[in-house]
Design a protein around this motif. Structure first.
Motif, PDB file in Angstrom:
ATOM      1  N   GLY A 126      -9.152  10.237  11.826  1.00 40.59           N
ATOM      2  CA  GLY A 126      -9.878  10.755  10.684  1.00 40.59           C
ATOM      3  C   GLY A 126     -10.600   9.684   9.918  1.00 40.59           C
ATOM      4  O   GLY A 126     -10.935   8.626  10.447  1.00 40.59           O
ATOM      5  N   LYS A 127     -10.802   9.977   8.642  1.00 40.31           N
ATOM      6  CA  LYS A 127     -11.508   9.064   7.762  1.00 40.31           C
ATOM      7  C   LYS A 127     -10.587   8.723   6.602  1.00 40.31           C
ATOM      8  O   LYS A 127      -9.874   9.594   6.092  1.00 40.31           O
ATOM      9  N   ILE A 128     -10.618   7.466   6.195  1.00 40.81           N
ATOM     10  CA  ILE A 128      -9.702   6.992   5.172  1.00 40.81           C
ATOM     11  C   ILE A 128     -10.494   6.308   4.071  1.00 40.81           C
ATOM     12  O   ILE A 128     -11.553   5.745   4.324  1.00 40.81           O
ATOM     13  N   ILE A 129      -9.990   6.405   2.854  1.00 42.01           N
ATOM     14  CA  ILE A 129     -10.581   5.671   1.746  1.00 42.01           C
ATOM     15  C   ILE A 129      -9.516   4.769   1.141  1.00 42.01           C
ATOM     16  O   ILE A 129      -8.373   5.194   0.947  1.00 42.01           O
ATOM     17  N   PHE A 130      -9.875   3.524   0.919  1.00 42.12           N
ATOM     18  CA  PHE A 130      -8.989   2.543   0.300  1.00 42.12           C
ATOM     19  C   PHE A 130      -9.345   2.452  -1.170  1.00 42.12           C
ATOM     20  O   PHE A 130     -10.516   2.302  -1.522  1.00 42.12           O
ATOM     21  N   ASP A 131      -8.339   2.549  -2.035  1.00 40.27           N
ATOM     22  CA  ASP A 131      -8.527   2.336  -3.466  1.00 40.27           C
ATOM     23  C   ASP A 131      -7.963   0.954  -3.778  1.00 40.27           C
ATOM     24  O   ASP A 131      -6.756   0.732  -3.702  1.00 40.27           O
TER      25      ASP A 131
ATOM     26  N   PHE B 179       0.828  -1.196   0.000  1.00 39.64           N
ATOM     27  CA  PHE B 179       0.000   0.000   0.000  1.00 39.64           C
ATOM     28  C   PHE B 179       0.866   1.250   0.000  1.00 39.64           C
ATOM     29  O   PHE B 179       2.045   1.212   0.316  1.00 39.64           O
ATOM     30  N   GLU B 180       0.219   2.352  -0.360  1.00 39.98           N
ATOM     31  CA  GLU B 180       0.829   3.677  -0.292  1.00 39.98           C
ATOM     32  C   GLU B 180      -0.219   4.598   0.333  1.00 39.98           C
ATOM     33  O   GLU B 180      -1.377   4.583  -0.070  1.00 39.98           O
ATOM     34  N   VAL B 181       0.185   5.388   1.317  1.00 38.76           N
ATOM     35  CA  VAL B 181      -0.727   6.316   1.981  1.00 38.76           C
ATOM     36  C   VAL B 181      -0.545   7.710   1.388  1.00 38.76           C
ATOM     37  O   VAL B 181       0.580   8.197   1.285  1.00 38.76           O
ATOM     38  N   ILE B 182      -1.648   8.323   0.997  1.00 42.25           N
ATOM     39  CA  ILE B 182      -1.639   9.667   0.440  1.00 42.25           C
ATOM     40  C   ILE B 182      -2.463  10.565   1.355  1.00 42.25           C
ATOM     41  O   ILE B 182      -3.618  10.263   1.643  1.00 42.25           O
ATOM     42  N   LYS B 183      -1.877  11.672   1.796  1.00 41.02           N
ATOM     43  CA  LYS B 183      -2.588  12.659   2.608  1.00 41.02           C
ATOM     44  C   LYS B 183      -3.469  13.473   1.674  1.00 41.02           C
ATOM     45  O   LYS B 183      -3.013  13.968   0.643  1.00 41.02           O
ATOM     46  N   LEU B 184      -4.739  13.597   2.013  1.00 39.18           N
ATOM     47  CA  LEU B 184      -5.677  14.352   1.187  1.00 39.18           C
ATOM     48  C   LEU B 184      -5.974  15.696   1.829  1.00 39.18           C
ATOM     49  O   LEU B 184      -5.991  15.823   3.053  1.00 39.18           O
ATOM     50  N   ASN B 185      -6.219  16.684   0.999  1.00 39.61           N
ATOM     51  CA  ASN B 185      -6.607  18.024   1.441  1.00 39.61           C
ATOM     52  C   ASN B 185      -7.946  18.367   0.816  1.00 39.61           C
ATOM     53  O   ASN B 185      -8.240  17.946  -0.299  1.00 39.61           O
ATOM     54  N   ASP B 186      -8.735  19.144   1.511  1.00 36.93           N
ATOM     55  CA  ASP B 186     -10.018  19.592   0.982  1.00 36.93           C
ATOM     56  C   ASP B 186     -10.888  18.430   0.502  1.00 36.93           C
ATOM     57  O   ASP B 186     -11.434  18.455  -0.602  1.00 36.93           O
ATOM     58  N   SER B 187     -10.974  17.389   1.312  1.00 44.20           N
ATOM     59  CA  SER B 187     -11.744  16.205   0.963  1.00 44.20           C
ATOM     60  C   SER B 187     -12.500  15.726   2.190  1.00 44.20           C
ATOM     61  O   SER B 187     -12.122  16.042   3.325  1.00 44.20           O
ATOM     62  N   GLU B 188     -13.546  14.955   1.974  1.00 46.67           N
ATOM     63  CA  GLU B 188     -14.248  14.357   3.102  1.00 46.67           C
ATOM     64  C   GLU B 188     -13.406  13.276   3.773  1.00 46.67           C
ATOM     65  O   GLU B 188     -13.707  12.854   4.880  1.00 46.67           O
ATOM     66  N   TYR B 189     -12.342  12.847   3.092  1.00 49.92           N
ATOM     67  CA  TYR B 189     -11.408  11.853   3.624  1.00 49.92           C
ATOM     68  C   TYR B 189     -10.095  12.537   3.978  1.00 49.92           C
ATOM     69  O   TYR B 189      -9.675  13.473   3.302  1.00 49.92           O
ATOM     70  N   ASP B 190      -9.448  12.040   5.008  1.00 56.14           N
ATOM     71  CA  ASP B 190      -8.167  12.598   5.416  1.00 56.14           C
ATOM     72  C   ASP B 190      -6.996  11.928   4.699  1.00 56.14           C
ATOM     73  O   ASP B 190      -5.970  12.560   4.459  1.00 56.14           O
ATOM     74  N   TYR B 191      -7.169  10.637   4.373  1.00 59.65           N
ATOM     75  CA  TYR B 191      -6.110   9.870   3.721  1.00 59.65           C
ATOM     76  C   TYR B 191      -6.714   8.920   2.703  1.00 59.65           C
ATOM     77  O   TYR B 191      -7.850   8.477   2.833  1.00 59.65           O
TER      78      TYR B 191
ATOM     79  N   TYR C 241     -13.718   0.951  -3.959  1.00 57.77           N
ATOM     80  CA  TYR C 241     -13.409   1.894  -2.882  1.00 57.77           C
ATOM     81  C   TYR C 241     -14.088   1.459  -1.591  1.00 57.77           C
ATOM     82  O   TYR C 241     -15.272   1.153  -1.576  1.00 57.77           O
ATOM     83  N   ILE C 242     -13.325   1.466  -0.505  1.00 60.01           N
ATOM     84  CA  ILE C 242     -13.817   1.117   0.830  1.00 60.01           C
ATOM     85  C   ILE C 242     -13.409   2.263   1.760  1.00 60.01           C
ATOM     86  O   ILE C 242     -12.280   2.756   1.686  1.00 60.01           O
ATOM     87  N   SER C 243     -14.318   2.685   2.627  1.00 58.68           N
ATOM     88  CA  SER C 243     -13.971   3.734   3.588  1.00 58.68           C
ATOM     89  C   SER C 243     -13.967   3.161   4.992  1.00 58.68           C
ATOM     90  O   SER C 243     -14.585   2.127   5.258  1.00 58.68           O
ATOM     91  N   ALA C 244     -13.259   3.850   5.871  1.00 55.67           N
ATOM     92  CA  ALA C 244     -13.200   3.460   7.287  1.00 55.67           C
ATOM     93  C   ALA C 244     -12.791   4.668   8.113  1.00 55.67           C
ATOM     94  O   ALA C 244     -12.206   5.621   7.601  1.00 55.67           O
ATOM     95  N   SER C 245     -13.099   4.595   9.387  1.00 55.39           N
ATOM     96  CA  SER C 245     -12.688   5.631  10.336  1.00 55.39           C
ATOM     97  C   SER C 245     -11.584   5.076  11.216  1.00 55.39           C
ATOM     98  O   SER C 245     -11.506   3.862  11.455  1.00 55.39           O
TER      99      SER C 245
END
Length: 118
Positions: free
Chosen positions: A42-47, A4-16, A59-63
């Motif tokens: 926060g909240k994360i989305i898996f691609d 996996f690779e973690v990407i920090k998100l900005n201006d999104s409903e997800y944090d990562y 896509y799967i989301s989790a807190s």
């Protein structure tokens, strides 16, 4: 190699966003992700494109709180914002080796390599 690779998100409903980089789901190695997120919340989305292609469980989301996932919060994301799709596509365009060496169908590989929204 990490799966996996973690990407920090900005201006999104997800944090990562966590991008699967192999055919092994990052969800199966949550401890490794938790170690990388340390004490963040926060909240994360898996691609999971490289695993599931464009199926409904792409896509799967989790807190998570203090770096620990709430295992009851995992859910399939049915509607994804265009901004998230663009981040995903940009990741694949810049990591062509992951796409080309993946197990997804060749037609999907061609689309991702060409930078076409799928």
């Amino acid at each position: 190699m990490k799966n996996f690779e973690v990407i920090k998100l900005n201006d999104s409903e997800y944090d990562y966003m966590v991008m699967a980089t192999t055919c092994i789901s990052p969800i199966s190695t949550l401890t490794d992700i938790q170690n990388e997120l340390e004490d963040k919340s926060g909240k994360i989305i898996f691609d999971l494109t490289l695993i599931n292609g464009t199926s409904s469980n792409r896509y799967i989301s989790a807190s998570f709180e203090n770096g620990i996932f709430d295992r009851r919060s995992f859910e399939t994301v049915k509607v994804i914002k265009t901004s998230i799709e663009h981040i995903s596509l940009d990741f694949f365009v810049h990591h062509l080796d992951l796409v080309e060496n993946g197990t997804i169908p060749n037609a999907l590989k061609s689309l991702l390599v060409a930078g076409v929204e799928v």
